[in-house]
Design a protein around this motif. Structure first.
Motif, short mmCIF file in Angstrom:
data_model
loop_
_atom_site.label_atom_id
_atom_site.label_comp_id
_atom_site.label_asym_id
_atom_site.label_seq_id
_atom_site.Cartn_x
_atom_site.Cartn_y
_atom_site.Cartn_z
N GLU A 159 0.83 -1.22 0.00
CA GLU A 159 0.00 0.00 0.00
C GLU A 159 0.86 1.26 0.00
OE1 GLU A 159 -3.77 -1.89 2.50
OE2 GLU A 159 -2.82 -0.08 3.26
N LEU A 160 2.01 1.20 0.66
CA LEU A 160 2.80 2.43 0.81
C LEU A 160 3.87 2.59 -0.27
CD1 LEU A 160 3.16 2.65 4.70
CD2 LEU A 160 1.41 3.59 3.20
N LEU A 161 4.01 1.56 -1.12
CA LEU A 161 5.02 1.65 -2.19
C LEU A 161 4.88 2.92 -3.04
CD1 LEU A 161 5.67 -1.75 -4.04
CD2 LEU A 161 7.32 -0.22 -2.94
N PRO A 162 3.67 3.26 -3.45
CA PRO A 162 3.54 4.45 -4.32
C PRO A 162 3.99 5.74 -3.65
CG PRO A 162 1.46 3.24 -4.19
CD PRO A 162 2.38 2.61 -3.21
N PHE A 163 4.05 5.74 -2.33
CA PHE A 163 4.44 6.97 -1.62
C PHE A 163 5.92 6.96 -1.25
CE2 PHE A 163 0.08 5.75 -0.35
CZ PHE A 163 -0.59 6.68 -1.14
N GLY A 164 6.62 5.92 -1.65
CA GLY A 164 8.04 5.85 -1.34
C GLY A 164 8.32 5.53 0.11
#
Ligand SMILES: NC(=O)c1ccc[n+]([C@@H]2O[C@H](COP(=O)([O-])OP(=O)(O)OC[C@H]3O[C@@H](n4cnc5c(N)ncnc54)[C@H](OP(=O)(O)O)[C@@H]3O)[C@@H](O)[C@H]2O)c1
Length: 274
Positions: A159-164
């Motif tokens: 889930e947090l991959l897109p936010f780095g």
């Protein structure tokens, strides 16, 4: 300006070792503790104490307010308790407490600080356990909480991959910290005397539990070893999803137990427990 990292449960054991190591490495470390005396002790070591019980939302919100101006780059979700014993004898309230602290407390902590971590493209380090990989008898409530943390880590990581924001789970084996003694004291509260109708039924199990806890408290890895894994999780340009930190023999055993068919695994575990 030094990167800010918050470590929950920083008053003892792995959390304290981690707070010390990160401070020595130049981070600005915030240490979550529940008692004023622990706060004073941390302050003397250059850690900024925050009074923080992870089961209290108001504490989490207050801690976040404190950090809003400075920002937060790393969150080490470490606070935890061990609830152990034969499942028939463990009261619902004790099992609930394990989930409340180890699972919901971890979830609430991540949730509270995520806005800051998204802003910094920071890191979350969750303190799992080998008990989240293999559930041994007498460790049922604790293992259930750490299995849940594995699930939380898997969902959160993607889930947090897109936010780095990178999410890393540390999986220690036995570590020599006060958690073992504390779990024995907690268990004495509900196992002695045994609940009516179970007198003498689990006597031998309780002996084994005590022996395992005492041995782990003495011969477990030093908490500094786990702190080093946390540092790696925070600093590696490409951190792994999981870091298993255990004596090599214990690590091999854990991985083997996960692979074996259940009947064989059960026989091995039963033999180990005598
Ligand atoms: N030791 C091991 O063998 C081992 C192995 C694998 C994983 N772990 C995990 O490592 C983490 C740290 O444990 P440890 O071994 O270092 O034990 P520990 O010395 O007992 O540390 C646990 C810390 O969590 C804090 N804590 C407990 N309930 C809390 C709450 N509701 N809110 C905030 N803080 C709370 C405790 O604070 P108080 O002093 O105020 O109670 C304590 O500082 C835990 O998540 C544990 O499951 C430990």
């Amino acid at each position: 300006m030094a990167r800010a990292v918050l470590v929950t449960g920083a008053g003892s054991g792995i959390g304290l070792a981690t707070a010390r190591l990160l401070t020595a490495k130049g981070y600005r470390v915030y240490g979550g503790v529940r008692r004023e005396e622990d706060a004073a002790r941390l302050a003397q070591e250059g850690v900024v104490p925050l009074l923080l019980d992870v089961t209290r939302e108001e504490d989490l919100l207050r801690a976040r307010e404190r950090l809003v101006g400075e920002g937060l780059w790393g969150l080490v979700v470490n606070a935890g308790i061990a609830v152990a014993g034969p499942l028939e004898l463990v009261p619902l309230s004790a099992f609930r407490e394990a989930l409340e602290v180890n699972v919901l407390g971890a979830f609430a902590t991540v949730k509270a600080f995520l806005p800051l971590l998204r802003a910094s493209r920071g890191r979350v380090v969750l303190m799992g356990s080998v008990s989240g990989l293999v559930a041994l008898p007498l460790m049922g409530p604790y293992a259930a909480s750490k299995f849940a943390l594995e699930a939380l880590a898997d969902a959160l990581r993607v889930e947090l991959l897109p936010f780095g924001v990178r999410v890393v789970l540390i999986e220690p084996g036995s570590v020599a910290t006060p958690i073992w003694e504390r779990s024995l004291r907690r268990a004495e509260g509900y196992l002695e005397p045994p609940p009516p109708g179970t007198e003498g039924v689990y006597g031998r199990y309780l002996e084994v539990a005590r022996r395992v806890a005492e041995r782990s408290a003495k011969r477990g890895l030093p908490p500094e070893r786990v702190a080093e894994a946390v540092l790696k999780a925070l600093e590696s340009p490409n951190p792994r999803a999981r870091y298993l930190v255990a004596h090599p023999a214990r690590a091999r055993e854990t991985l083997l137990l996960r692979l074996l068919p259940a009947p064989l695994r059960d026989r091995l575990v039963a033999r180990f427990l005598g």
